[in-house]
Design a protein around this motif. Structure first.
Motif, PDB file in Angstrom:
ATOM      1  N   ILE A 184       6.756   8.978   3.045  1.00 38.58           N
ATOM      2  CA  ILE A 184       6.192   7.713   2.578  1.00 38.58           C
ATOM      3  C   ILE A 184       7.304   6.683   2.382  1.00 38.58           C
ATOM      4  O   ILE A 184       7.175   5.522   2.769  1.00 38.58           O
ATOM      5  N   LEU A 205       0.832  -1.206   0.000  1.00 34.89           N
ATOM      6  CA  LEU A 205       0.000   0.000   0.000  1.00 34.89           C
ATOM      7  C   LEU A 205       0.866   1.254   0.000  1.00 34.89           C
ATOM      8  O   LEU A 205       0.562   2.233  -0.680  1.00 34.89           O
ATOM      9  N   LEU A 206       1.953   1.216   0.767  1.00 37.20           N
ATOM     10  CA  LEU A 206       2.861   2.363   0.798  1.00 37.20           C
ATOM     11  C   LEU A 206       3.578   2.518  -0.538  1.00 37.20           C
ATOM     12  O   LEU A 206       3.791   3.642  -1.008  1.00 37.20           O
ATOM     13  N   CYS A 247       1.158   4.202  -2.713  1.00 33.27           N
ATOM     14  CA  CYS A 247       1.060   5.632  -2.393  1.00 33.27           C
ATOM     15  C   CYS A 247       2.229   6.403  -2.992  1.00 33.27           C
ATOM     16  O   CYS A 247       2.049   7.483  -3.565  1.00 33.27           O
ATOM     17  N   TYR A 248       3.427   5.838  -2.863  1.00 33.25           N
ATOM     18  CA  TYR A 248       4.615   6.511  -3.387  1.00 33.25           C
ATOM     19  C   TYR A 248       4.537   6.639  -4.909  1.00 33.25           C
ATOM     20  O   TYR A 248       4.798   7.701  -5.476  1.00 33.25           O
ATOM     21  N   GLY A 259       1.830   6.487  -6.664  1.00 34.33           N
ATOM     22  CA  GLY A 259       0.714   7.375  -6.988  1.00 34.33           C
ATOM     23  C   GLY A 259       1.133   8.835  -6.942  1.00 34.33           C
ATOM     24  O   GLY A 259       0.812   9.618  -7.854  1.00 34.33           O
ATOM     25  N   LEU A 260       1.877   9.197  -5.907  1.00 27.17           N
ATOM     26  CA  LEU A 260       2.383  10.568  -5.811  1.00 27.17           C
ATOM     27  C   LEU A 260       3.368  10.840  -6.950  1.00 27.17           C
ATOM     28  O   LEU A 260       3.369  11.937  -7.525  1.00 27.17           O
TER      29      LEU A 260
END
Length: 350
Positions: free
Chosen positions: A347, A82-83, A86-87, A89-90
Motif C-alpha cells: 500500500i 484513498l491509499l 487504507c494504510y 486503516g490497516l
C-alpha cells in the motif's frame, strides 16, 4: 469563480494569509521537538501545538473560502488519499496484534493528525492558485523560513545554554548540535531541507543576500549537528539544482561553494577519529548491518502484517546478532515493511 471585482486589492489579505500559514507551519514543525526534559510537559506541548496548528490551518482554509474561493475538491476524488486511508486503516487494525498497543495508537493518532494538517495546508495552496492568480505565497519559502527560524533558536541556544543545545556522543568526545531537544541527525535533515527550499528563492531573486545569509547559517548548523547522511543528501540536492539551472552566474556560485566546502566536509564529517572514519560512513553509520539483520532475522517472523503500527519487533527495540539496538529503522520503506508487513508495504509503495 472568485466573487470579486478587479479593483479590489487582495494584497493586505494575502500578506495576512502568508504570515498565518508560516505561523501554522512553524508551530507544527516545532511540535516535533522536545522542548522540556519533563515527559508530561513535552506531551502536553506536542498535543497543544499540533492540534492548534491543524485547527489554525483549517481556519485559514475557511478564510480563503469566505473571501470567495470555492472549496469543490473532495478527498475521495483522488487515488492518493484513498491509499492513505487504507494504510491508516490497516495501521488502526494492527493495534490488535501490536505488543505495545498504547504506543501504536499514539503514533497512529499523530500520523492521522499530520495527514489532516497536510491535507488542509495544501488545499490552501490549491485555492490560492485557482482563485488568487499572481499571489506570491510559496511553499518552499514558508518551509525554508520555518527551518531557518528553528535553527536560529539552536544557534543562539548553543551560546546561551550549551549543555541543553549540545549532545555529547562517543563517550563524551564529540558534541553535536541538537541536545535532548532534537536528534542531531533530524536537526541536520531539517537544515538540509531548509537550504534546498530557499535555493528556489534564489531563482526568483527574492531578497538574494538575506537568502544567502539564511542558507549559510543553516549550513553552519548542519555541520555542527555532525549529520553525514544529511550533508550527503544536501550535496545531491545542490548538484540537482546546478544541473537544472540556466543561470550561469548562479551555477558558478554553487559550484564554487560546493568545491570550497569539500575540505571541511571530508575532515570534519567524513573522517572522524572517534567516529569510525570511512568504514563507518560506508556502512551508513552501522545501518546497513542493522537493515540486513531486520530483513533476515525479524521480518521472516511476521512477514505479512508486521509487528503493529510503528513497531519493528516484539520488544521496544530490535538488536541483531552483530548490530546495535534500534527503536526504529531510519528507513521509510523498511519501517513500513516491519510495521505492517508485505500488505502495508505494498500500500505504501502504491
Amino acid at each position: 469563480m472568485l466573487n470579486t471585482t478587479s479593483h479590489i486589492n487582495h494584497q493586505p489579505f494575502l500578506k495576512r494569509i502568508n504570515m498565518l500559514m508560516f505561523m501554522m507551519l512553524f508551530i507544527m514543525t516545532a511540535a516535533y521537538f522536545t522542548w522540556s526534559d519533563n515527559i508530561t510537559i513535552t506531551r502536553l506541548i506536542k498535543i497543544a501545538a499540533r492540534f492548534s496548528a491543524t485547527a489554525g490551518t483549517w481556519y485559514i482554509f475557511r478564510m480563503l473560502v469566505h473571501r470567495g474561493a470555492i472549496a469543490s475538491f473532495k478527498w475521495y476524488n483522488d487515488f492518493a488519499p484513498l491509499l492513505y486511508a487504507c494504510y491508516l486503516g490497516l495501521g488502526f487494525i494492527s493495534v490488535l496484534w501490536s505488543t505495545d498497543k498504547a504506543y501504536s495508537m499514539l503514533q497512529w493518532f499523530m500520523d492521522f493528525e499530520s495527514l489532516v494538517f497536510a491535507f488542509y495546508f495544501m488545499r490552501c495552496f490549491m485555492l490560492l492558485d485557482n482563485y488568487f492568480p499572481g499571489h506570491h505565497i510559496r511553499f518552499y519559502n514558508l518551509l525554508g523560513n520555518t527551518a531557518f527560524v528553528l535553527l536560529l533558536i539552536f544557534v543562539a541556544g548553543m551560546y546561551l545554554d550549551p549543555d541543553t543545545f549540545f549532545r555529547m556522543t562517543h563517550g563524551g568526545e564529540e558534541s553535536r548540535l541538537g541536545g535532548f531537544i532534537m536528534n542531531p541527525n533530524e536537526l541536520g535533515m531539517l537544515c538540509g531541507v531548509g537550504i534546498s527550499c530557499l535555493l528556489f528563492d534564489m531563482y526568483r531573486n527574492h531578497r538574494r543576500w538575506l537568502t544567502v545569509f539564511k542558507m549559510a547559517l543553516m549550513l553552519y548548523g548542519l555541520i555542527l549537528t555532525g549529520s553525514r547522511s544529511s550533508l550527503v543528501g544536501l550535496m545531491l540536492i545542490i548538484f540537482f539544482h546546478i544541473r537544472r539551472s540556466s543561470n550561469k552566474k548562479l551555477k558558478l556560485m554553487m559550484y564554487a561553494g560546493a568545491v570550497a566546502a569539500i575540505p571541511l566536509i571530508v575532515t570534519q564529517l567524513m573522517i572522524k577519529e572517534n567516529g569510525g572514519g570511512v568504514d563507518e560512513v560506508l556502512s551508513m553509520t552501522g545501518r546497513l548491518p542493522f537493515w540486513s539483520a531486520l530483513l533476515n532475522e525479524a521480518f521472516p517472523k511476521e512477514p505479512f502484517l508486521g509487528y503493529g503500527f510503528m513497531r519493528i519487533y516484539y520488544t521496544d527495540t530490535f538488536q541483531g546478532a552483530d548490530t546495535y539496538a534500534g527503536h526504529m529503522t531510519h528507513n521509510t520503506f523498511l519501517q513500513a515493511l516491519m510495521n505492517l508487513g508485505i500488505i502495508g508495504f505494498t500500500i505504501a509503495i502504491l
